[in-house]
Design an enzyme around this catalytic site. Structure first.
Site, short mmCIF file in Angstrom:
data_model
loop_
_atom_site.label_atom_id
_atom_site.label_comp_id
_atom_site.label_asym_id
_atom_site.label_seq_id
_atom_site.Cartn_x
_atom_site.Cartn_y
_atom_site.Cartn_z
N HIS A 56 3.57 -3.72 -6.68
CA HIS A 56 4.39 -2.82 -5.83
C HIS A 56 5.93 -2.56 -7.11
O HIS A 56 6.42 -2.63 -7.24
CB HIS A 56 5.43 -3.62 -4.74
CG HIS A 56 6.22 -3.22 -3.69
ND1 HIS A 56 6.16 -3.01 -2.61
CD2 HIS A 56 7.26 -1.94 -4.26
CE1 HIS A 56 6.52 -1.83 -1.86
NE2 HIS A 56 7.34 -1.76 -2.49
N HIS A 58 6.90 1.86 -7.75
CA HIS A 58 7.49 3.48 -7.34
C HIS A 58 7.87 4.67 -8.95
O HIS A 58 8.67 4.44 -9.70
CB HIS A 58 9.24 3.98 -6.49
CG HIS A 58 8.54 2.83 -5.19
ND1 HIS A 58 8.26 3.66 -3.79
CD2 HIS A 58 8.68 1.45 -4.77
CE1 HIS A 58 8.06 2.76 -2.93
NE2 HIS A 58 8.86 1.82 -3.84
N GLN A 151 7.17 8.28 2.87
CA GLN A 151 8.85 7.72 2.51
C GLN A 151 10.00 7.92 3.53
O GLN A 151 10.66 7.14 3.94
CB GLN A 151 9.31 8.16 1.09
CG GLN A 151 10.99 7.50 1.11
CD GLN A 151 10.87 6.15 0.61
OE1 GLN A 151 10.91 6.10 -0.36
NE2 GLN A 151 11.84 5.61 1.28
N HIS A 209 5.59 -0.61 3.09
CA HIS A 209 7.01 -1.47 3.03
C HIS A 209 6.92 -2.14 4.42
O HIS A 209 6.43 -0.79 5.23
CB HIS A 209 7.64 -0.27 3.00
CG HIS A 209 7.93 0.37 1.67
ND1 HIS A 209 6.13 1.12 0.98
CD2 HIS A 209 8.43 -0.01 0.42
CE1 HIS A 209 6.97 0.88 -0.33
NE2 HIS A 209 8.41 0.46 -0.21
N GLU A 212 11.32 -4.04 6.20
CA GLU A 212 12.43 -4.16 5.04
C GLU A 212 14.22 -3.72 5.51
O GLU A 212 14.56 -3.10 4.99
CB GLU A 212 12.06 -3.33 3.77
CG GLU A 212 13.10 -3.39 2.61
CD GLU A 212 12.59 -2.95 0.86
OE1 GLU A 212 11.95 -1.63 1.62
OE2 GLU A 212 13.42 -2.23 0.19
N ASP A 308 8.82 -3.39 -7.98
CA ASP A 308 9.77 -1.97 -6.96
C ASP A 308 10.33 -1.67 -7.68
O ASP A 308 9.79 0.09 -7.58
CB ASP A 308 10.79 -3.13 -5.98
CG ASP A 308 10.32 -2.48 -4.58
OD1 ASP A 308 9.56 -1.21 -4.12
OD2 ASP A 308 11.34 -2.47 -3.94
ZN LIG Z 1 8.92 -0.30 -2.40
#
Ligand SMILES: [Zn+2]
Length: 427
Positions: A56, A58, A151, A209, A212, A308
């Site tokens: 995971h 970005h 996103q 995701h 969260e 992440d």
């Molecule tokens: Zn993430």
């Protein structure tokens, strides 16, 4: 005759073994006392492990810390807003340069497989084009898997649905989503259902995701597990974060965990990020915001730690070190018994390889010849020291070397060298 022999290393399960490499494959594991090799690395006393795996990340946002400003509140939502500002001004070349720089860090840390989300809420799909280019450039040493990640919300953003499908058409590997960011719980559930259907129709994996937040009633993981089961996607779906589970009612969780287990959902908590993002609305006691890791492992659910973020709108530190990630996870989840600490190491190696579906991963004959030699005698010591990566081998080739973390001391009546390595039971 081998191209490379790694001699005398200790494997994560405690066996001491030589490893013989021919081309890009491991072709022998055991005693290779009399064998010849083009290159020999002495790993006596050191840990030899398959590479670290991050399921995971970005990569389109990494190393952008401070651009155009820093996240003052430290919350997930300000981070998303800040990323929206950055997207307006960044170029494809910027993204490629930052991502390649990060991949250099990863290679130096023995992190040779990364699943990165890539934002699809951009009509130009700059990030998608950039990371597809990076994936090609690093393919000889890093397995980079990309997730189409809307996103700003698959339904909430007006063109996200269309652009996410375009990204998949362009070759992005995995279907992503962010149901807790949709406008309503119903929209979130609908997004999970449609995205899972898209993945099933295309034969792709899913990585959402999911939940969260600190909201105990954010329950998209239930929908994700149900859709996984309904569509026959068992083993091919990951739930990332699942932080709301920290705050959920215990009775509800006792019903939820068997559903997750039955659907063979892979779970990816991201402890460095969630320990700083979650609980920001709490006074005291302040929630940790980490999902129920030990409880899921006890149910036989595959759980692995994810990184992440590194130096981006959500997280201001990081070095591509999966041992840092596991170290934080170990503390926050209180996984302190010897068995649990060993599990934390597995969670950044074999468990994550399973989540990503990596073929030929491991230290067995026939596996890809990618491995890391660490300045530690076992996985627990590697975690304690966040040990130096002495050699990193990718597809049979040494791609990075680092010195031992030794200090030279100038102290009266004391040794000249401190390595901070330690065998329990000795002085
Ligand atoms: Zn993430």
């Amino acid at each position: 005759m081998f191209d490379l022999i790694v001699k005398g290393g200790t494997l994560p399960d405690g066996r001491v073994s030589d490893i013989g490499i021919l081309g890009d494959k491991i072709t022998a594991v055991g005693s290779l006392e009399t064998a010849e090799a083009g290159q020999l690395i002495d790993a006596t006393g050191d840990l030899v492990t398959p590479p670290f795996v991050d399921p995971h990340f970005h990569m389109d946002a990494t190393l952008s810390y401070g651009l155009p400003r820093i996240n003052a509140s430290g919350t997930l939502l300000e981070g998303i807003g800040l990323w929206g500002e950055l997207k307006q001004v960044m170029t494809q070349d910027d993204i490629i340069a930052r991502a390649l720089n990060y991949c250099d860090w990863a290679a130096s840390m023995g992190l040779l497989a990364i699943r990165s989300h890539v934002d699809t809420c951009d009509d130009r799909l700059l990030g998608v084009e950039a990371l597809l280019e990076v994936k090609e450039q690093v393919k000889d040493y890093i397995d980079l898997q990309l997730v189409a990640f809307p996103q700003d919300g698959f339904y909430r953003d007006p063109t996200a649905r269309e652009n996410t499908i375009r990204a998949l058409d362009m070759g992005v590997d995995v279907v992503g989503g962010i149901p807790h960011f949709e406008r309503t719980m119903a929209d979130g559930a609908a997004s999970v259902k449609e995205l899972c259907e898209i993945a099933a129709a295309r034969g792709l994996q899913v990585d959402m995701h999911c939940d969260e937040s600190d909201d105990p009633f954010s329950r998209h993981i239930e929908t994700l597990a149900h859709e996984t089961h309904r569509l026959g996607l068992q083993g091919r779906v990951a739930g990332s974060h699942l932080t709301s589970m920290h705050s959920m009612d215990n009775y509800y969780v006792s019903k939820l965990l068997p559903l997750i287990a039955k659907s063979e959902i892979n779970v990816i908590p991201n402890p460095l990020i969630n320990i700083v993002l979650q609980g920001r609305h709490d006074t005291f006691p302040k929630r940790r915001g980490l999902t129920r890791v030990k409880e899921m492992l006890a149910m036989g659910i595959n759980v692995g730690w994810g990184q992440d973020c590194v130096l981006d709108p959500w997280y201001s530190l990081g070095t591509a070190d999966m041992l840092d990630v596991a170290f934080m996870g170990l503390h926050v989840a209180q996984m302190t018994s010897p068995e649990e600490m060993q599990t934390c190491f597995d969670m950044v190696t074999v468990n994550n390889a399973k989540t990503m579906g990596l073929p030929d991963y491991g230290l067995h004959i026939g596996a890809k010849a990618s491995l890391v030699i660490l300045d530690a005698s076992n996985p627990i010591e590697a975690l304690r020291l966040r040990a130096a990566r002495l050699s990193v081998i990718a597809n049979g080739r040494v791609i990075s070397q680092s010195p031992r973390a030794n200090a030279t001391l100038s102290l009266p009546n004391r040794p000249k060298l401190s390595r901070r390595r330690h065998t329990p039971g000795t002085a």
